[in-house]
Structure formats: structure tokens, C-alpha cells
Design a protein around this motif. Structure first.
Motif: not given
Length: 149
Positions: A18-21, A50-56, A72-75, A82-84
Motif C-alpha cells: 500500500l505504501r508504494y502503490a 481498527r488501529r487507524a493505519l489504513l482505510s477502506r 498518514d499514521q500507516g505511512r 521498513f528501513p529497520r
């Protein structure tokens, strides 16, 4: 790597897609790209939502489909984790010489190709076991007599 992290490895897999779509992704496509069932993908999406990291939201062109995108929180979570993850993988491979790394990459590429083949073929093999059992046209497995058992 994921101990104490806000998300699990399967959740990060979905979030990376999702981040890179460049646009919202259909949930079914996420299942296909992660090689997970639709049910498993739906559970992952529900937890992240539920954790507000994505929306549908429902697709305007297909009411059966939902479009998924990161908040925005998910991104922010992906940009932090990801860098970790890449650093851990670099450390793991860094201790190997070039020949061993090449063999590992070759083996992983073969594994990915096999997973993609299995994913593409998943519907083609489901009829074979059914035919082998002798299911009739109504989908009923005939009972064997006790003498045949």
C-alpha cells in the motif's frame, strides 16, 4: 525485528504494498500479491483499520470490492519500520561472501516463482481431488458399502 513493534510481519507485508502503490489497492489484489487467502487478508486489513493505519472504502466501479489505502499514521509506521527491516536483512547477508549471497538470492527467486505458479494454478488443481473421490453431478460423495470399507 517485530518484537514490541506495533505491527506483525504479515501486516507490514500488506502495508508495504500500500505504501508504494500510486493509488488505492483492491483488497483481492493484496491477497494475491501477498499469497494469502482472502479471509486471512481481510483479517489483516480489519486489524490495521481498527488501529487507524489504513482505510477502506467501497469501489465506485464494483460494489463487491473495497479500495484500501494507508492513512498518514500507516505511512509513518512503514517509513519507520521498513528501513529497520532492511538493516536487519543487510546484516544477515553481510556476513556471507558474494557466492553464498548469490546462491541464496537464486534460491529465493526460485521459491518466489514457485509461489507465483502455485497462486496462478490454485483453482486448476481443486477439481482433481474431487474427481478422484467420485463425486456425482450434484456434488455428493457416494457412500461405500460396509463390505468395501
Amino acid at each position: 525485528m517485530f518484537d514490541g513493534a506495533e505491527i506483525t510481519s504479515p501486516e507490514l507485508d500488506v502495508m508495504l504494498i500500500l505504501r508504494y502503490a500510486d493509488r488505492p489497492v483492491i483488497a483481492r489484489q493484496l491477497a494475491e500479491q501477498t499469497h494469502r487467502s482472502r479471509a486471512a487478508t481481510s483479517k489483516i486489513l480489519a486489524k490495521l483499520e481498527r488501529r487507524a493505519l489504513l482505510s477502506r472504502r467501497p469501489s465506485t466501479s464494483d460494489r463487491r470490492a473495497s479500495l484500501v489505502q494507508l492513512t498518514d499514521q500507516g505511512r509513518q509506521v512503514v517509513d519507520e519500520l521498513f528501513p529497520r527491516q532492511l538493516a536487519v536483512e543487510a546484516r544477515l547477508l553481510g556476513g556471507l561472501d558474494a557466492e553464498r549471497r548469490a546462491k541464496i538470492v537464486e534460491g529465493l527467486m526460485e521459491l518466489v516463482a514457485e509461489l507465483e505458479r502455485m497462486s496462478a494454478d490454485r483453482w486448476s488443481f481443486t477439481a482433481a481431488p474431487v474427481a478422484a473421490v467420485g463425486v456425482d453431478a450434484a456434488g455428493v460423495v457416494p457412500q461405500r458399502s460396509s463390505a468395501a470399507r
